[in-house]
Design a protein around this motif. Structure first.
Motif, PDB file in Angstrom:
ATOM      1  N   VAL A  69       0.856  -1.186   0.000  1.00 47.48           N
ATOM      2  CA  VAL A  69       0.000   0.000   0.000  1.00 47.48           C
ATOM      3  C   VAL A  69       0.887   1.230   0.000  1.00 47.48           C
ATOM      4  CG1 VAL A  69      -1.800   1.262   1.207  1.00 47.48           C
ATOM      5  CG2 VAL A  69      -1.765  -1.236   1.294  1.00 47.48           C
ATOM      6  N   ASP A  70       0.611   2.167  -0.899  1.00 47.99           N
ATOM      7  CA  ASP A  70       1.371   3.405  -0.977  1.00 47.99           C
ATOM      8  C   ASP A  70       0.710   4.446  -0.089  1.00 47.99           C
ATOM      9  OD1 ASP A  70       2.859   5.561  -1.583  1.00 47.99           O
ATOM     10  OD2 ASP A  70       2.264   5.720  -3.684  1.00 47.99           O
ATOM     11  N   THR A  71       1.294   4.676   1.087  1.00 46.26           N
ATOM     12  CA  THR A  71       0.723   5.656   2.023  1.00 46.26           C
ATOM     13  C   THR A  71       1.575   6.912   2.112  1.00 46.26           C
ATOM     14  OG1 THR A  71       1.881   4.595   3.861  1.00 46.26           O
ATOM     15  CG2 THR A  71      -0.372   3.868   3.422  1.00 46.26           C
ATOM     16  N   GLY A  72       2.489   7.066   1.160  1.00 43.56           N
ATOM     17  CA  GLY A  72       3.359   8.230   1.165  1.00 43.56           C
ATOM     18  C   GLY A  72       2.662   9.462   0.651  1.00 43.56           C
ATOM     19  N   SER A  73       3.469  10.480   0.344  1.00 45.52           N
ATOM     20  CA  SER A  73       2.899  11.763  -0.035  1.00 45.52           C
ATOM     21  C   SER A  73       2.776  11.952  -1.528  1.00 45.52           C
ATOM     22  CB  SER A  73       3.772  12.889   0.531  1.00 45.52           C
ATOM     23  OG  SER A  73       5.086  12.788   0.023  1.00 45.52           O
ATOM     24  N   SER A  74       3.170  10.961  -2.317  1.00 45.61           N
ATOM     25  CA  SER A  74       3.108  11.145  -3.769  1.00 45.61           C
ATOM     26  C   SER A  74       1.796  10.650  -4.330  1.00 45.61           C
ATOM     27  CB  SER A  74       4.257  10.387  -4.439  1.00 45.61           C
ATOM     28  OG  SER A  74       4.107   8.999  -4.253  1.00 45.61           O
ATOM     29  N   VAL A  75       1.403  11.257  -5.430  1.00 40.64           N
ATOM     30  CA  VAL A  75       0.209  10.848  -6.148  1.00 40.64           C
ATOM     31  C   VAL A  75       0.645  10.085  -7.379  1.00 40.64           C
ATOM     32  CG1 VAL A  75      -1.820  11.621  -7.401  1.00 40.64           C
ATOM     33  CG2 VAL A  75      -1.128  12.792  -5.322  1.00 40.64           C
ATOM     34  N   THR A  76       0.190   8.870  -7.542  1.00 41.41           N
ATOM     35  CA  THR A  76       0.608   8.043  -8.658  1.00 41.41           C
ATOM     36  C   THR A  76      -0.337   8.223  -9.817  1.00 41.41           C
ATOM     37  OG1 THR A  76       1.521   6.430  -7.139  1.00 41.41           O
ATOM     38  CG2 THR A  76       1.157   5.700  -9.400  1.00 41.41           C
ATOM     39  N   GLY A  77       0.189   8.640 -10.949  1.00 45.34           N
ATOM     40  CA  GLY A  77      -0.616   8.818 -12.158  1.00 45.34           C
ATOM     41  C   GLY A  77      -0.625   7.570 -12.981  1.00 45.34           C
ATOM     42  N   PRO A  78      -1.325   7.568 -14.114  1.00 43.86           N
ATOM     43  CA  PRO A  78      -1.449   6.383 -14.938  1.00 43.86           C
ATOM     44  C   PRO A  78      -0.150   5.954 -15.575  1.00 43.86           C
ATOM     45  CG  PRO A  78      -2.420   8.288 -16.027  1.00 43.86           C
ATOM     46  CD  PRO A  78      -2.075   8.707 -14.643  1.00 43.86           C
ATOM     47  N   ASP A  79       0.848   6.844 -15.627  1.00 44.04           N
ATOM     48  CA  ASP A  79       2.130   6.458 -16.197  1.00 44.04           C
ATOM     49  C   ASP A  79       3.095   5.967 -15.129  1.00 44.04           C
ATOM     50  OD1 ASP A  79       2.568   8.777 -14.850  1.00 44.04           O
ATOM     51  OD2 ASP A  79       3.740   9.766 -16.421  1.00 44.04           O
ATOM     52  N   GLY A  80       2.602   5.873 -13.887  1.00 44.32           N
ATOM     53  CA  GLY A  80       3.437   5.394 -12.806  1.00 44.32           C
ATOM     54  C   GLY A  80       4.246   6.466 -12.135  1.00 44.32           C
ATOM     55  N   GLY A  81       4.231   7.683 -12.659  1.00 43.38           N
ATOM     56  CA  GLY A  81       5.005   8.773 -12.069  1.00 43.38           C
ATOM     57  C   GLY A  81       4.343   9.337 -10.836  1.00 43.38           C
ATOM     58  N   GLY A  82       5.116   9.969  -9.982  1.00 43.59           N
ATOM     59  CA  GLY A  82       4.557  10.554  -8.773  1.00 43.59           C
ATOM     60  C   GLY A  82       4.657  12.064  -8.798  1.00 43.59           C
ATOM     61  N   GLU A  83       3.672  12.714  -8.227  1.00 41.54           N
ATOM     62  CA  GLU A  83       3.673  14.166  -8.111  1.00 41.54           C
ATOM     63  C   GLU A  83       3.325  14.527  -6.673  1.00 41.54           C
ATOM     64  OE1 GLU A  83       1.574  16.379 -11.087  1.00 41.54           O
ATOM     65  OE2 GLU A  83       1.500  14.634 -12.401  1.00 41.54           O
ATOM     66  N   GLN A  84       4.068  15.464  -6.106  1.00 43.83           N
ATOM     67  CA  GLN A  84       3.817  15.868  -4.729  1.00 43.83           C
ATOM     68  C   GLN A  84       2.589  16.765  -4.686  1.00 43.83           C
ATOM     69  OE1 GLN A  84       5.545  14.627  -2.200  1.00 43.83           O
ATOM     70  NE2 GLN A  84       6.745  13.405  -3.618  1.00 43.83           N
ATOM     71  N   ARG A  85       1.422  16.169  -4.535  1.00 44.43           N
ATOM     72  CA  ARG A  85       0.180  16.924  -4.579  1.00 44.43           C
ATOM     73  C   ARG A  85      -0.577  16.883  -3.258  1.00 44.43           C
ATOM     74  NH1 ARG A  85      -1.815  18.326  -9.668  1.00 44.43           N
ATOM     75  NH2 ARG A  85      -0.612  17.523 -11.409  1.00 44.43           N
ATOM     76  N   GLY A  86      -0.286  15.957  -2.398  1.00 48.63           N
ATOM     77  CA  GLY A  86      -1.049  15.885  -1.165  1.00 48.63           C
ATOM     78  C   GLY A  86      -0.458  14.853  -0.238  1.00 48.63           C
ATOM     79  N   GLU A  87      -1.104  14.674   0.893  1.00 51.71           N
ATOM     80  CA  GLU A  87      -0.567  13.781   1.906  1.00 51.71           C
ATOM     81  C   GLU A  87      -0.716  12.322   1.507  1.00 51.71           C
ATOM     82  OE1 GLU A  87      -1.234  12.849   6.668  1.00 51.71           O
ATOM     83  OE2 GLU A  87      -2.315  14.483   5.670  1.00 51.71           O
ATOM     84  N   HIS A  88      -1.720  12.010   0.715  1.00 54.18           N
ATOM     85  CA  HIS A  88      -1.975  10.634   0.346  1.00 54.18           C
ATOM     86  C   HIS A  88      -2.023  10.494  -1.175  1.00 54.18           C
ATOM     87  CE1 HIS A  88      -2.890   9.495   4.495  1.00 54.18           C
ATOM     88  NE2 HIS A  88      -3.523  10.648   4.586  1.00 54.18           N
ATOM     89  N   ALA A  89      -1.820   9.262  -1.623  1.00 52.18           N
ATOM     90  CA  ALA A  89      -1.776   9.000  -3.060  1.00 52.18           C
ATOM     91  C   ALA A  89      -3.109   9.271  -3.739  1.00 52.18           C
ATOM     92  CB  ALA A  89      -1.346   7.544  -3.302  1.00 52.18           C
ATOM     93  N   PHE A  90      -4.190   9.297  -2.958  1.00 50.05           N
ATOM     94  CA  PHE A  90      -5.514   9.511  -3.529  1.00 50.05           C
ATOM     95  C   PHE A  90      -6.036  10.915  -3.236  1.00 50.05           C
ATOM     96  CE2 PHE A  90      -5.611   6.946   0.358  1.00 50.05           C
ATOM     97  CZ  PHE A  90      -6.175   7.853   1.243  1.00 50.05           C
ATOM     98  N   ALA A  91      -5.120  11.845  -2.932  1.00 46.88           N
ATOM     99  CA  ALA A  91      -5.542  13.202  -2.571  1.00 46.88           C
ATOM    100  C   ALA A  91      -6.290  13.879  -3.707  1.00 46.88           C
ATOM    101  CB  ALA A  91      -4.318  14.032  -2.174  1.00 46.88           C
ATOM    102  N   ARG A  92      -5.845  13.678  -4.949  1.00 45.00           N
ATOM    103  CA  ARG A  92      -6.513  14.319  -6.085  1.00 45.00           C
ATOM    104  C   ARG A  92      -7.929  13.778  -6.253  1.00 45.00           C
ATOM    105  NH1 ARG A  92      -4.216  14.197 -11.494  1.00 45.00           N
ATOM    106  NH2 ARG A  92      -5.471  16.056 -11.818  1.00 45.00           N
ATOM    107  N   ALA A  93      -8.103  12.479  -6.020  1.00 45.02           N
ATOM    108  CA  ALA A  93      -9.434  11.890  -6.152  1.00 45.02           C
ATOM    109  C   ALA A  93     -10.388  12.458  -5.115  1.00 45.02           C
ATOM    110  CB  ALA A  93      -9.348  10.364  -6.028  1.00 45.02           C
ATOM    111  N   LEU A  94      -9.915  12.635  -3.893  1.00 47.86           N
ATOM    112  CA  LEU A  94     -10.762  13.226  -2.861  1.00 47.86           C
ATOM    113  C   LEU A  94     -11.063  14.683  -3.165  1.00 47.86           C
ATOM    114  CD1 LEU A  94      -9.512  11.797   0.567  1.00 47.86           C
ATOM    115  CD2 LEU A  94     -11.654  11.339  -0.614  1.00 47.86           C
ATOM    116  N   ALA A  95     -10.070  15.398  -3.709  1.00 45.82           N
ATOM    117  CA  ALA A  95     -10.313  16.795  -4.082  1.00 45.82           C
ATOM    118  C   ALA A  95     -11.362  16.883  -5.179  1.00 45.82           C
ATOM    119  CB  ALA A  95      -9.010  17.447  -4.538  1.00 45.82           C
ATOM    120  N   ALA A  96     -11.292  15.959  -6.138  1.00 38.19           N
ATOM    121  CA  ALA A  96     -12.292  15.936  -7.212  1.00 38.19           C
ATOM    122  C   ALA A  96     -13.669  15.618  -6.658  1.00 38.19           C
ATOM    123  CB  ALA A  96     -11.891  14.911  -8.272  1.00 38.19           C
ATOM    124  N   ALA A  97     -13.725  14.718  -5.681  1.00 33.22           N
ATOM    125  CA  ALA A  97     -15.006  14.340  -5.089  1.00 33.22           C
ATOM    126  C   ALA A  97     -15.657  15.519  -4.368  1.00 33.22           C
ATOM    127  CB  ALA A  97     -14.821  13.170  -4.135  1.00 33.22           C
TER     128      ALA A  97
END
Length: 596
Positions: free
Chosen positions: A126-154
């Motif tokens: 389980v990836d509980t770090g601070s990076s957000v994993t995109g479809p290309d496997g790359g990480g972007e420092q966007r939030g505390e959890h990997a699913f931060a963008r999904a929660l922001a969209a919600a």
């Protein structure tokens, strides 16, 4: 998502840079001695670096050996409002039309050469770090959890798809469409090929079949084609995304039901498990898996749960071990019948033969069955089971046959079986006020949904047939739409007819109204030509429930709350609990689910 390709570039970009570079080098040569050889080498190195960076950013194609380099843009910023776009896709066409999307590797190793994860391993990454994993496997420092963008969209109220985005995990065709190509192997007894047509609906039925059906929207559908129906529908889902970091849930298009059906008879356990194990190896190796260890993944296994829960570790026993695999226990499996003692599956309705293409078709059908005159008090479509001491079907056949108020349709194996005729079953149920629904080969039966579709009030004899199964689709209060008579009462020869005659006419009308109101959530609509809908069908209800479940888990993680731990032996009871009730509280059905 925007992908930049060489074809998108202005034709002069690469050439202009090279020309400018050559001009600069020429000037230094003419200056003779104004710059040393070392200076020239440094300038050349800087130029090459600039070219490499420019090629990456704009997707300049390389040689045939290296292919095309493309940068993936990860959607819009969460601070911007996105508008909902509904793009219907022709039946059978993939929603992922970008030819530069690399197909998933169908091999036992990842691109790095490392072995794929062991699907039998007990630990799930389980990836509980601070990076957000995109479809290309790359990480972007966007939030505390990997699913931060999904929660922001919600939480983005300006985005109608914000909490509904679905990302489809691409799989090699041997996990889905190849099974349809080899449809002759799906059953040793019957030809399933015709039922794979029309996105899993099967052949279209012509005419109204003697006034029993509507002119359109009816198909000869097989109850075990849910894998195909769901996948075909999700291709046209209005909130698809190919940015997994925005997804409210991730769908895995593995035709688990069709796969296991090929190996249920005359095959060993290794054959039954082979494709399921390969699926787990591939999916758990993907970067999307790391965000939540699979707790945001779901798939459809269009048979009952018992076909995927082989007991023990031996090679004997019924079915595959798919739903017992450690990784799959984190996923959500949508099945025709769920286990009362496990938490990783959820029951959704059996496919019936009615798949209307418009909301008006649904409304017309509801009006039709609501106004029918019903000549029989009750009816039963089924067969006596004298060899099965657990079944009460024989008692019900006897009671129905002896009553002038009951219509009996005895189901027999073979081509003359009237219960295999959609029009025949509909005619029976449309003429009945109550429809008897005992357990079938397992707790549930397709006949339940055919009765509801006909506006017939179902009579249940075990809570496992509906009450603890389809909790996303049916009311928690079963008395709103059904009658319950215990199996023990039937075995003691309590008269079903007398019980039904005690129900007041006002209550009958109330229950029938509730049944008719449930019809939209019981059917899988044909959306091949529909741009939008005001009605949520069985597909919509199931997808919304999955995304709501995933979002709830994510919010608990963000808030630092512990996992909502539940005891699996009580999985049947949790959806029935009211405000303030505890799972330990006694319930009248406790003895019926006392042990696995």
């Amino acid at each position: 998502m925007r992908r930049h390709h060489a074809a998108d570039l202005p034709p002069s970009v690469g050439g202009d840079i090279l020309k400018a570079t050559n001009d600069k080098l020429g000037k230094f040569d003419k200056g003779g001695g104004r710059c040393s050889r070392l200076c020239s080498l440094l300038i050349l190195a800087a130029t090459i670096s600039m070219l490499a960076r420019h090629c990456y950013d704009f997707g300049v194609a390389g040689s045939s050996a290296t292919g095309t380099v493309a940068r993936v843009e990860h959607g819009l910023s969460s601070s911007r409002h996105r508008t909902r776009k509904i793009n219907p896709i022709a039946r059978g066409k993939s929603p992922f039309s970008d030819p530069f999307i690399s197909p998933p590797r169908d091999a036992g190793h990842t691109n790095s050469g490392k072995a794929l994860p062991d699907p039998l391993a007990s630990s799930v990454p389980v990836d509980t770090g601070s990076s957000v994993t995109g479809p290309d496997g790359g990480g972007e420092q966007r939030g505390e959890h990997a699913f931060a963008r999904a929660l922001a969209a919600a939480n983005d109220r300006g985005d109608l798809c914000g909490d509904r985005y679905i990302y489809v995990q691409e799989l090699p065709p041997r996990f889905n469409t190849d099974l349809l190509r080899d449809c002759g192997t799906l059953s040793p007894w019957t030809d399933k090929c015709k039922h794979t047509a029309n996105g899993g609906f099967g052949p279209q039925l012509s005419g109204s079949q003697g006034g029993v059906l509507q002119e359109t929207g009816w198909y000869d559908s097989d109850e075990h084609m849910l894998d195909v129906i769901f996948h075909d529908r999700i291709k046209r889902y209005e909130c698809l995304t190919n940015d997994s970091s925005l997804a409210a849930a991730i769908f895995v298009p593995f035709y688990a039901g069709l796969d296991v059906a090929r190996h249920l008879w005359g095959h060993n356990a290794s054959s039954r498990d082979a494709l399921a194990l390969d699926m787990v190896r591939l999916v758990t190796a993907r970067p999307e898996w790391r965000a939540m260890g699979g707790r945001d993944h779901f798939f459809v296994a269009g048979r009952t749960t018992w076909d995927f829960r082989r007991l023990g570790n031996g090679s004997t026993g019924w079915g595959s071990s798919l739903l017992r695999l450690p990784a799959v226990r984190n996923m959500t499996a949508l099945v025709l019948e769920a286990s009362p003692w496990n938490l990783n599956d959820a029951a959704i309705p059996y496919p019936t033969s009615f798949h209307p293409a418009t909301d008006e078709g649904i409304f017309f059908w509801q009006d039709r069955v609501r106004g029918l005159k019903r000549q029989w008090l009750f009816s039963f479509a089924g067969a006596a089971r004298p060899e099965d001491a657990r079944s009460i079907a024989s008692h019900l056949v006897e009671q129905c046959a002896a009553s002038a108020a009951c219509s009996l349709m005895e189901c027999r194996k073979g081509p003359s079986n009237r219960c295999d005729s959609p029009a025949g079953v509909m005619k029976l149920f449309q003429s009945s006020t109550f429809c008897l629904q005992p357990q079938g080969d397992t707790y549930t039966r397709r006949s339940v949904f055919e009765a509801l579709l006909a506006g017939c009030i179902p009579v249940f004899f075990h809570p496992g047939t509906a009450f603890v199964q389809y909790t996303w689709h049916l009311p928690k209060n079963h008395a709103e739409y059904s009658v319950y008579i215990s199996e023990e009462d039937v075995r003691r020869n309590v008269s079903v007819e007398e019980r039904l005659r005690r129900i007041r006419p006002d209550d009958v009308e109330r229950m029938r109204g509730a049944v008719v109101g449930l019809i939209p959530a019981m059917i899988y609509s044909d959306t091949s030509s529909k741009l939008e809908s005001t009605v949520n069908d069985a597909f919509d209800v199931a997808v919304e429930a999955v995304t709501r479940k995933v979002t709830k888990i994510r919010k608990r993680i963000v808030e630092g709350l512990p996992e909502d731990e539940k005891l699996e032996i009580y999985s049947w009871k949790y959806p029935l609990l009211g405000e303030g009730q505890k799972v330990e509280d006694s319930h009248e059905w406790d003895p019926l689910f006392a042990s696995n």
